[in-house]
Design a protein around this motif. Structure first.
Motif, mmCIF file in Angstrom:
data_model
loop_
_atom_site.group_PDB
_atom_site.id
_atom_site.type_symbol
_atom_site.label_atom_id
_atom_site.label_comp_id
_atom_site.label_asym_id
_atom_site.label_seq_id
_atom_site.Cartn_x
_atom_site.Cartn_y
_atom_site.Cartn_z
ATOM 1 N N PRO A 1 0.838 -1.204 0.000
ATOM 2 C CA PRO A 1 0.000 0.000 0.000
ATOM 3 C C PRO A 1 0.873 1.254 0.000
ATOM 4 O O PRO A 1 1.992 1.239 0.517
ATOM 5 C CB PRO A 1 -0.800 -0.116 1.308
ATOM 6 N N LYS A 2 0.384 2.293 -0.647
ATOM 7 C CA LYS A 2 1.148 3.551 -0.739
ATOM 8 C C LYS A 2 1.449 4.088 0.653
ATOM 9 O O LYS A 2 0.578 4.073 1.536
ATOM 10 C CB LYS A 2 0.303 4.581 -1.509
ATOM 11 N N GLN A 3 2.716 4.514 0.879
ATOM 12 C CA GLN A 3 3.096 5.089 2.177
ATOM 13 C C GLN A 3 2.488 6.489 2.285
ATOM 14 O O GLN A 3 2.334 7.168 1.277
ATOM 15 C CB GLN A 3 4.615 5.224 2.229
ATOM 16 N N LYS A 4 2.144 6.885 3.512
ATOM 17 C CA LYS A 4 1.620 8.251 3.722
ATOM 18 C C LYS A 4 2.745 9.229 3.425
ATOM 19 O O LYS A 4 3.898 8.975 3.786
ATOM 20 C CB LYS A 4 1.173 8.410 5.189
ATOM 21 N N GLY A 5 2.450 10.320 2.768
ATOM 22 C CA GLY A 5 3.478 11.309 2.435
ATOM 23 C C GLY A 5 3.878 12.078 3.687
ATOM 24 O O GLY A 5 3.223 12.004 4.731
ATOM 25 N N LYS A 6 5.004 12.804 3.610
ATOM 26 C CA LYS A 6 5.471 13.615 4.753
ATOM 27 C C LYS A 6 4.963 15.037 4.546
ATOM 28 O O LYS A 6 5.159 15.622 3.481
ATOM 29 C CB LYS A 6 7.004 13.587 4.786
#
Ligand SMILES: Cc1cc2nc3c(=O)[nH]c(=O)nc-3n(C[C@H](O)[C@H](O)[C@H](O)COP(=O)(O)OP(=O)(O)OC[C@H]3O[C@@H](n4cnc5c(N)ncnc54)[C@H](O)[C@@H]3O)c2cc1C
Length: 260
Positions: free
Chosen positions: A233-238
């Motif tokens: 799953p796509k990682q949460k952005g910073k």
């Protein structure tokens, strides 16, 4: 000059694509499917050449029953004259080379001056079929074509290259693959959609095509999918809150991730 356009049925670009856990092949029945987007440019180019030079436009596909509606009838509604569907349970799971082999057998039963394919499908994106087909037919093959001109027994094309294009001339018959943007595909008219239902559509079984079952399908294909894993799953952005040093934090992030 008669033209054959190879078109593929693919899952709707927006649809979630699922692999069958038993054999890792794409589950082509659960979601919506469409005519492979770049193949619409192939059909359009064939129609324009027919308008300029006469002849007949045939659309050819290898696929399950659903390919009739979503690929062939769609291309007939755009203006092609007739359709050919190679349909056989033994073809399921065929790789790119097996697909080219089947298309070559079907084309061997047709009279044509030019075969047009798209530069790639949106599901597998191997871009292998056009060149493999040219090789199997023993014909000149030119891929990534952005302009086509036919003059008698010669075809002159522009082939996309980094920073420009090559101008390539070939004797006909030949096989080409076209890129998006080669033309502006027309929309199917209501009249076109209605008349598509009446247009001839020939369905060939594996036997009709004269294929060797040992050359196609999951068991006959040269490539094997050994394993398939779902993409993580796509990682949460910073999120960077800029309190005057946002540019520094951004530069650090880009450097740490080797973007710069
Ligand atoms: C996720 C995924 C990964 C895959 N990876 C591979 C792989 O690495 N190697 C491999 O050999 N196979 C692979 N396959 C199988 C491959 O998709 C099929 O063999 C397919 O029929 C041909 O390859 P392609 O879609 O990449 O075609 P491409 O070569 O990308 O398609 C180019 C053009 O060929 C024509 N064309 C393609 N398929 C058909 C068709 N069935 N009927 C008529 N015209 C057609 C169309 O004009 C299309 O625009 C994969 C399939 C999936 C779903």
């Amino acid at each position: 000059m008669n033209i054959v356009v190879c078109v593929k049925r693919v899952p709707d670009t927006a649809a979630e694509k699922k692999l069958d856990p038993s054999d890792h092949t794409l589950d082509r029945e659960s979601g919506e499917s469409i005519l492979n987007p770049v193949d619409e440019y192939g059909v359009e180019e064939a129609l324009r050449l027919r308008e300029a030079h006469g002849g007949e436009v045939t659309v050819l596909t290898m696929g399950p029953a659903g390919a009739e509606k979503n690929a062939v009838r769609k291309a007939l509604a755009l203006g092609a004259d007739r359709g050919v569907l190679v349909k056989d349970d033994g073809l399921a799971g065929s790789d790119a080379l097996a697909t080219a082999y089947v298309l070559a057998l079907a084309l061997a039963q047709m009279e044509f001056g030019l075969v047009i394919l798209g530069s790639e499908s949106t599901d597998a994106r191997t871009s292998l079929v056009p060149q493999a087909l040219a090789q199997l037919l023993g014909l000149p093959g030119i891929t990534y074509v952005s302009k086509v001109e036919v003059d008698g027994s010669k075809v002159t094309v522009h082939r996309e290259q980094e920073g420009g294009h090559w101008v390539i001339e070939s004797e006909l018959p030949a096989v080409i693959s076209v890129v998006k943007g080669i033309n502006e595909p027309r929309y199917a008219t209501l009249k076109g959609i209605m008349s598509a239902k009446q247009k001839p559509l020939e369905v060939l079984s594996g036997e009709d095509a004269g294929l060797d079952p040992a050359e196609v399908g999951l068991s006959g294909s040269k490539t094997r999918i050994l394993a398939a894993e779902a993409r993580p799953p796509k990682q949460k952005g910073k999120l960077v809150k800029d309190e005057g040093h946002g540019h520094v934090e951004l530069a650090d992030f880009l450097q740490q991730n080797k973007f710069i």
